[in-house]
Write an enzyme that holds these catalytic residues in place. Structure first.
Site, short mmCIF file in Angstrom:
data_model
loop_
_atom_site.label_atom_id
_atom_site.label_comp_id
_atom_site.label_asym_id
_atom_site.label_seq_id
_atom_site.Cartn_x
_atom_site.Cartn_y
_atom_site.Cartn_z
CB ALA A 199 -1.01 -0.03 1.01
CB SER A 200 0.70 4.58 1.58
OG SER A 200 -0.55 4.87 0.90
CB VAL A 201 4.91 0.81 3.12
CG1 VAL A 201 6.48 0.66 2.87
CG2 VAL A 201 4.43 0.87 4.30
CB SER A 202 4.08 1.73 -2.66
OG SER A 202 3.66 0.37 -2.65
CE LYS A 203 0.91 8.17 -1.21
NZ LYS A 203 0.38 6.84 -0.99
#
Length: 360
Positions: A75-79
């Site tokens: 999820a937003s850890v991808s950022k």
């Protein structure tokens, strides 16, 4: 996105000072398992794994137990990976952090810099709301579709660039599109070529729905149905934006393992990717227009004073998933918790792991 409370951690430190740190973590594992938590926890010091635990199921429907090597949606850890590629482009001279997005993309919003996009201070409207209202959810939208709809409907900015912090997935869609523009490469291929392959993150990738289905050790995300039974989150298509926004790039979609995230964590100390100067900028607060600070850098939340000094961290939420990576960068201590049934005990495990790191 939840933020880890330093005050809460400090209070927990005091409350459990008389207990063995290992026993606190073991007790937290047991309690989480009893409460129905499903996921993987990894705790490390100086890159050495101190504790690694898999609890629950890879598939609830098939009663397949989780393994510590299973792959989860980040999820937003991808950022942080998107931000790293922007930093690499800056060091290669392909862009500058203070360049304006309008120099690279046709967008109806002016005066927004790459730095604003990285730090969630752009004021951009939420693309997901526009797509939710107008997109045909039987199809999977990608970045060109999102940019087209932003131009077509042009919802107003929430505030002027640099005025304040407001978490923005839209900003990271624009960043990925800028990366493709300046490198003339597909974002997914760029992620592999610049990060995943050089670091030998062998289980990390940006996968389609079909590709994930062909990975035996992919931990499915789960939500409760009307009867309270955990089922695969993909069954709720109309509410699962990961399906009808399934081709988006930048704000999410990386899938990985806890062990691969530890490789990533340690690489950030090594200088393998970018210089210490650039990385320090990523871990520095953003100075807003009025001179105050926003404690989000380039893909990382920043906490200057944690129980172990400066902390950088990020969470991620997808239907059925919660992820978190916590890095105490002054002492090289790491906590990774990957959860595939959206369970509230995730934060309790982070707190217990923080305590366990005090004196292993």
């Amino acid at each position: 996105m939840k933020k880890l409370s330093t005050l809460l951690l400090l209070s927990v430190f005091g409350a459990y000072a008389s207990f063995s740190q290992q026993k606190i973590l073991e007790a937290a594992y047991l309690q989480a398992e009893q409460n129905g938590f499903s996921g993987v926890v990894l705790v490390a010091n100086d890159g050495k794994i101190l504790s690694e635990k898999a609890i629950g199921f890879r598939s609830f429907e098939e009663s397949i137990p989780l393994q510590s090597t299973d792959i989860f949606e980040m999820a937003s850890v991808s950022k942080q990976f998107t931000a790293m590629m922007v930093m690499l482009c800056q060091e290669k001279g392909l862009l500058q952090f203070d360049d304006l997005a309008e120099e690279y993309l046709d967008v109806p919003y002016k005066g927004i810099s790459i730095r604003h996009l990285l730090t969630h201070t752009s004021g951009l409207p939420d693309y997901q709301a526009i797509m939710d209202a107008y997109w045909d959810k039987s199809k999977a939208a990608g970045n060109p579709d999102i940019l087209e709809y932003l131009n077509r409907y042009a919802p107003p900015k929430s505030f002027e660039p640099g005025e304040k912090y407001e978490y923005s997935n839209t900003g990271y869609v624009l960043l990925a599109s800028i990366l493709e523009k300046v490198t003339q490469k597909d974002f997914i291929e760029l992620s592999r070529e610049w990060i995943f392959q050089p670091l030998e993150m062998r289980n990390t990738d940006i996968r389609t729905l079909e590709e994930k289905a062909n990975v035996d050790n992919f931990a499915a995300g789960h939500l409760k149905d009307e009867s309270g039974k955990y089922v695969n989150a993909n069954q709720f298509r109309s509410s699962d934006y990961t399906l009808w926004l399934g081709n988006r790039k930048g704000p999410g979609r990386v899938s990985s393992t806890a062990q691969d995230l530890l490789i990533w964590d340690q690489a950030l100390y090594s200088g393998k990717l970018v210089s210490e100067k650039t990385l320090n900028e990523a871990f520095s607060p953003m100075i807003l227009n009025d001179g105050t600070r926003s404690y989000y850098g380039f893909g990382w939340d920043i906490e200057p004073k944690s129980p172990y000094g400066k902390m950088v961290m990020h969470t991620g939420d997808n239907p059925g998933y919660q992820t978190i990576i916590v890095r105490f960068i002054e002492e090289n201590k790491t906590i990774i918790v990957l959860n595939n049934n959206y369970h509230p005990d995730q934060i309790k495990l982070v707190e217990a792991a923080t305590l366990a790191l005090r004196k292993w």
